[in-house]
Scaffold this motif. Structure first.
Motif, PDB file in Angstrom:
ATOM      1  N   VAL A  10      48.514  49.868  45.718  1.00 52.38           N
ATOM      2  CA  VAL A  10      49.778  49.151  45.609  1.00 52.38           C
ATOM      3  C   VAL A  10      49.451  47.735  45.146  1.00 52.38           C
ATOM      4  CG1 VAL A  10      51.820  48.284  46.796  1.00 52.38           C
ATOM      5  CG2 VAL A  10      50.906  50.548  47.371  1.00 52.38           C
ATOM      6  N   LEU A  11      49.850  47.422  43.920  1.00 52.13           N
ATOM      7  CA  LEU A  11      49.549  46.133  43.309  1.00 52.13           C
ATOM      8  C   LEU A  11      50.831  45.329  43.209  1.00 52.13           C
ATOM      9  CD1 LEU A  11      47.423  47.487  40.299  1.00 52.13           C
ATOM     10  CD2 LEU A  11      46.692  47.131  42.666  1.00 52.13           C
ATOM     11  N   MET A  12      50.853  44.171  43.840  1.00 51.16           N
ATOM     12  CA  MET A  12      52.034  43.304  43.814  1.00 51.16           C
ATOM     13  C   MET A  12      51.729  42.064  42.981  1.00 51.16           C
ATOM     14  SD  MET A  12      53.501  43.644  47.724  1.00 51.16           S
ATOM     15  CE  MET A  12      51.921  43.598  48.591  1.00 51.16           C
ATOM     16  N   LEU A  13      52.526  41.863  41.944  1.00 54.31           N
ATOM     17  CA  LEU A  13      52.291  40.758  41.012  1.00 54.31           C
ATOM     18  C   LEU A  13      53.516  39.850  40.982  1.00 54.31           C
ATOM     19  CD1 LEU A  13      50.005  39.911  39.028  1.00 54.31           C
ATOM     20  CD2 LEU A  13      51.335  41.003  37.213  1.00 54.31           C
ATOM     21  N   TYR A 314      46.974  44.852  46.754  1.00 51.12           N
ATOM     22  CA  TYR A 314      46.541  43.684  45.990  1.00 51.12           C
ATOM     23  C   TYR A 314      47.756  42.810  45.741  1.00 51.12           C
ATOM     24  CZ  TYR A 314      45.101  41.195  41.651  1.00 51.12           C
ATOM     25  OH  TYR A 314      44.822  40.264  40.672  1.00 51.12           O
ATOM     26  N   PHE A 315      47.582  41.507  45.923  1.00 51.42           N
ATOM     27  CA  PHE A 315      48.661  40.553  45.644  1.00 51.42           C
ATOM     28  C   PHE A 315      48.113  39.431  44.780  1.00 51.42           C
ATOM     29  CE2 PHE A 315      50.925  36.593  46.363  1.00 51.42           C
ATOM     30  CZ  PHE A 315      52.245  36.980  46.165  1.00 51.42           C
ATOM     31  N   ALA A 316      48.846  39.093  43.709  1.00 46.93           N
ATOM     32  CA  ALA A 316      48.436  38.008  42.814  1.00 46.93           C
ATOM     33  C   ALA A 316      49.660  37.488  42.076  1.00 46.93           C
ATOM     34  CB  ALA A 316      47.373  38.485  41.833  1.00 46.93           C
ATOM     35  N   SER A 317      49.451  36.509  41.214  1.00 48.36           N
ATOM     36  CA  SER A 317      50.486  35.999  40.317  1.00 48.36           C
ATOM     37  C   SER A 317      49.976  36.131  38.896  1.00 48.36           C
ATOM     38  CB  SER A 317      50.798  34.537  40.626  1.00 48.36           C
ATOM     39  OG  SER A 317      51.764  34.013  39.729  1.00 48.36           O
ATOM     40  N   ASP A 318      50.904  36.265  37.935  1.00 48.20           N
ATOM     41  CA  ASP A 318      50.462  36.445  36.550  1.00 48.20           C
ATOM     42  C   ASP A 318      49.881  35.167  35.954  1.00 48.20           C
ATOM     43  OD1 ASP A 318      52.903  35.137  36.400  1.00 48.20           O
ATOM     44  OD2 ASP A 318      53.759  36.437  34.857  1.00 48.20           O
ATOM     45  N   HIS A 319      50.275  34.006  36.478  1.00 41.88           N
ATOM     46  CA  HIS A 319      49.706  32.710  36.060  1.00 41.88           C
ATOM     47  C   HIS A 319      50.259  31.643  36.991  1.00 41.88           C
ATOM     48  CE1 HIS A 319      53.626  32.083  34.262  1.00 41.88           C
ATOM     49  NE2 HIS A 319      53.466  33.172  33.536  1.00 41.88           N
ATOM     50  N   GLU A 372      34.085  32.893  44.500  1.00 39.55           N
ATOM     51  CA  GLU A 372      33.347  33.301  43.309  1.00 39.55           C
ATOM     52  C   GLU A 372      34.349  33.563  42.184  1.00 39.55           C
ATOM     53  OE1 GLU A 372      29.849  34.315  42.705  1.00 39.55           O
ATOM     54  OE2 GLU A 372      29.464  33.003  44.407  1.00 39.55           O
ATOM     55  N   PRO A 373      33.996  33.297  40.932  1.00 40.07           N
ATOM     56  CA  PRO A 373      34.933  33.536  39.826  1.00 40.07           C
ATOM     57  C   PRO A 373      35.290  35.024  39.692  1.00 40.07           C
ATOM     58  CG  PRO A 373      33.123  32.128  39.124  1.00 40.07           C
ATOM     59  CD  PRO A 373      32.751  32.664  40.467  1.00 40.07           C
ATOM     60  N   THR A 374      36.578  35.309  39.730  1.00 38.44           N
ATOM     61  CA  THR A 374      37.089  36.658  39.514  1.00 38.44           C
ATOM     62  C   THR A 374      38.293  36.561  38.577  1.00 38.44           C
ATOM     63  OG1 THR A 374      38.484  36.501  41.490  1.00 38.44           O
ATOM     64  CG2 THR A 374      36.313  37.539  41.759  1.00 38.44           C
ATOM     65  N   SER A 375      38.767  37.702  38.107  1.00 38.49           N
ATOM     66  CA  SER A 375      39.827  37.696  37.095  1.00 38.49           C
ATOM     67  C   SER A 375      40.848  38.781  37.381  1.00 38.49           C
ATOM     68  CB  SER A 375      39.219  37.912  35.704  1.00 38.49           C
ATOM     69  OG  SER A 375      40.214  38.154  34.727  1.00 38.49           O
ATOM     70  N   LEU A 376      42.099  38.553  36.935  1.00 39.76           N
ATOM     71  CA  LEU A 376      43.098  39.611  36.987  1.00 39.76           C
ATOM     72  C   LEU A 376      42.629  40.837  36.202  1.00 39.76           C
ATOM     73  CD1 LEU A 376      45.000  37.297  38.029  1.00 39.76           C
ATOM     74  CD2 LEU A 376      46.818  38.378  36.713  1.00 39.76           C
ATOM     75  N   MET A 377      41.787  40.635  35.200  1.00 40.46           N
ATOM     76  CA  MET A 377      41.260  41.756  34.425  1.00 40.46           C
ATOM     77  C   MET A 377      40.343  42.659  35.243  1.00 40.46           C
ATOM     78  SD  MET A 377      40.436  39.964  30.706  1.00 40.46           S
ATOM     79  CE  MET A 377      39.284  38.758  31.385  1.00 40.46           C
ATOM     80  N   ASP A 378      39.865  42.160  36.387  1.00 38.21           N
ATOM     81  CA  ASP A 378      38.942  42.935  37.216  1.00 38.21           C
ATOM     82  C   ASP A 378      39.609  44.115  37.911  1.00 38.21           C
ATOM     83  OD1 ASP A 378      37.038  41.082  36.488  1.00 38.21           O
ATOM     84  OD2 ASP A 378      37.141  39.952  38.367  1.00 38.21           O
ATOM     85  N   ILE A 379      40.931  44.079  38.032  1.00 36.02           N
ATOM     86  CA  ILE A 379      41.637  45.188  38.668  1.00 36.02           C
ATOM     87  C   ILE A 379      41.418  46.474  37.872  1.00 36.02           C
ATOM     88  CG2 ILE A 379      43.962  46.083  39.145  1.00 36.02           C
ATOM     89  CD1 ILE A 379      42.854  44.184  41.255  1.00 36.02           C
TER      90      ILE A 379
END
Length: 559
Positions: A10-13, A314-319, A372-379
């Motif tokens: 479940v990915l929440m953006l 997973y929870f994030a924002s697009d920018h 540590e550096p991570t990215s939305l692309m890592d999903i």
């Protein structure tokens, strides 16, 4: 109920959410207890980076695990985001999303909420860019994005401007006629005629513009069917929450992927009465707190369905937050904490550093912070690996599997370098110097802030990617982010002994990176984002596109 052999996802953006707007990232006045609890029960990423500071390219990178320029979803010469539904641009059919890979592994896949990656290519119903053409079994939501014209008062604002320009044109025309027929000024009749014609055409175009946006692009779809045109913003949050809860209940006995792509907290800020006026930060704070309630409701739906230990959340924002947006004197955009810049501002941290939270009880440890550096692309590679799929071998995947890092099997991120683009222009490069632990960032270009010294680009909708709206830096600006996360003190290239060493290493990395770039069609080039009436989604006979198949549904969920 038997547990699923494969994990659910479940990915929440969130949309336009600033990293400084959440309690677990340092906010002490906006209440986000549900997101904070999610972080306490899992891992909080403090250097989670979006691949672009705007919606469309960032979401393309998220879905494909690739920098947006690789799929043609970055542009400087045209638009930087999709502006219409009736345009042929969008996520290309030859791109492989993680949803399409999981779908082939037996996952039931759904996306609820915002898409903003296009609909059709050549005909109104070919739906080549639609979620169902990119690996999703179910779509309920907004194929476009929110826009101030999507709300009724958006038209009122246009009416005020329209009245002003109408009066101005009428006054100008009358003045010309008086001057001509009083012989005070010699003007050919054709000039008067063309001025009048221009005024009429201007009136028509100005009037049709909000209709194009509100009545044609602000829509809700269920799969391929338009169910609201225009959408009713006042009830959309309840509808999306209802659809999310129902999807989880329907799919609880099979492995599933669900993306919940919030309309919060993109403007216009439409908040239900239950949350209006309740925060300490006006309409924006109210909207954040309503979204937090929705996050809690979704997590509860997962836990109550018995899926707590078999679901990665997973929870994030697009920018980052949009600094320039205001309603009069009231700030209606987000706060990016200590980080400089915001939405649309190229490589500055405020536009690309976003919240990143993962919870999976029993697999991912609780109450852990990873710097540590991570990215939305890592999903992308993370889900493909966990779901039993394989990464495509015919293209470059820029994301890296997060599991070794978040499960403490590896002390460091697999990202040594991250490249920060604005459209198709490389603005900045981040280097994770693993031997020392330092994070360096070089800015080759930066947007020009206007007025001078301000925190945003106030004369345009978004900061420029190139041309007069940017400043080229030779030598580049260099910051040690690990010591100066707000990017306020660039190293002196003439004094600091580390400057040349670090820049030489970054320069070599850029050269290697550029070898991986191939030419692809630009989806957001000028001719591609122009509106075509034959591509415009319509639930009636074009241009009479009005329908409401959700009337009376989903009321009271957020009350």
């Amino acid at each position: 109920m038997a547990s699923n052999p494969k994990p659910n996802f479940v990915l929440m953006l969130a949309d336009d959410l600033g990293i400084g707007d959440i309690g677990c990232y340092g906010n002490t006045t906006i209440r986000t207890p549900n997101i904070d609890k999610l972080a306490n029960e899992g891992v909080k990423l403090t250097q989670h980076i979006a691949a672009a500071p705007l919606c469309t390219p960032s979401r393309a990178a998220f879905m494909t695990g690739r920098y947006p320029f690789r799929s043609g979803m970055g542009s400087c010469g045209g638009a930087r985001v999709l502006k219409w539904l009736g345009a042929p641009s969008g996520l290309p059919p030859n791109e492989t999303t993680f949803a399409s890979i999981l779908q082939k592994q037996g996952y039931s896949t759904g996306i609820i909420g915002k898409w903003h990656l296009g609909v059709s290519c050549e005909s109104r119903n070919d739906h080549c860019h639609h979620p169902l053409s990119h690996g999703f079994d179910y779509f309920y939501g907004v194929p476009f994005s929110l826009h101030f014209m999507c709300q009724p008062k958006g038209l009122l604002n246009i009416d005020v401007q329209l009245t002003f320009f109408t009066h101005l044109m009428a006054f100008s025309l009358m003045t010309l006629m008086v001057l001509r027929y009083s012989n005070m000024l010699k003007i050919n009749r054709r000039v008067v005629f063309y001025v009048a014609l221009f005024g009429i055409l201007f009136y028509i175009i100005w009037y049709l513009k909000p209709i194009f946006v509100q009545h044609l692009s602000c829509i809700i779809m269920r799969n391929h069917e338009i169910i609201e045109q225009p959408m009713n913003l006042e009830r959309s949050a309840s509808q999306l929450l209802r659809e999310t809860q129902q999807f989880i209940d329907r799919k609880k006995n099979v492995p599933f992927l669900l993306i919940v792509s919030f309309l919060h907290v993109h403007t216009p800020l439409v908040t239900t009465k239950a949350f209006t006026g309740k925060s300490k930060h006006g309409p924006y704070g109210d909207n954040v707190e309503e979204m937090d309630f929705m996050v809690g409701s979704i997590v509860n739906a997962i836990d109550n369905a018995g899926l707590r230990n078999n679901t990665m959340i997973y929870f994030a924002s697009d920018h980052g937050g949009h600094l320039e947006v205001k309603d009069g004197n009231i700030q209606t955009g987000g706060w990016n904490g200590i980080y400089r810049g915001g939405k649309g501002m190229a490589g500055w941290e405020g536009g690309i550093r976003v919240p990143g939270i993962l919870r999976w009880p029993g697999v991912i440890p609780s109450d852990v912070e990873i710097d540590e550096p991570t990215s939305l692309m890592d999903i992308y590679p993370t889900l493909v690996s966990l779901g039993g799929g394989e990464l495509p071998n015919d293209r470059i995947i820029d994301g890296r599997n997060l599991m070794p890092l978040v499960t403490k099997q590896s002390p460091h991120s697999e990202h040594e370098f991250l490249f920060h683009y604005c459209g198709t222009s490389l603005h900045a490069v981040r280097w994770h110097q693993k031997e020392s632990g330092a994070i360096w960032k070089a800015h080759y270009m930066t947007p020009v802030f206007s007025p001078e010294g301000a925190v945003g680009c106030y004369e345009t909708a978004f900061c420029a990617c190139d041309g007069d709206g940017t400043t080229l830096h030779d030598p580049p600006l260099l910051f040690e982010l690990s010591a100066d996360p707000s990017e306020s003190k660039p190293l002196d290239p003439h004094v600091d002994p580390q400057y040349k060493t670090v820049l030489d290493r970054i320069k070599a990395a850029v050269a290697e990176h550029q070898k991986t770039i191939s030419v692809v069609p630009l989806q957001l080039a000028f001719l591609n984002y122009l509106w075509r009436p034959w591509l415009q989604p319509c639930c009636g006979t074009f241009p009479f596109c009005w329908c409401d198949k959700e009337e009376g549904n989903a009321t009271g969920i957020l009350a």
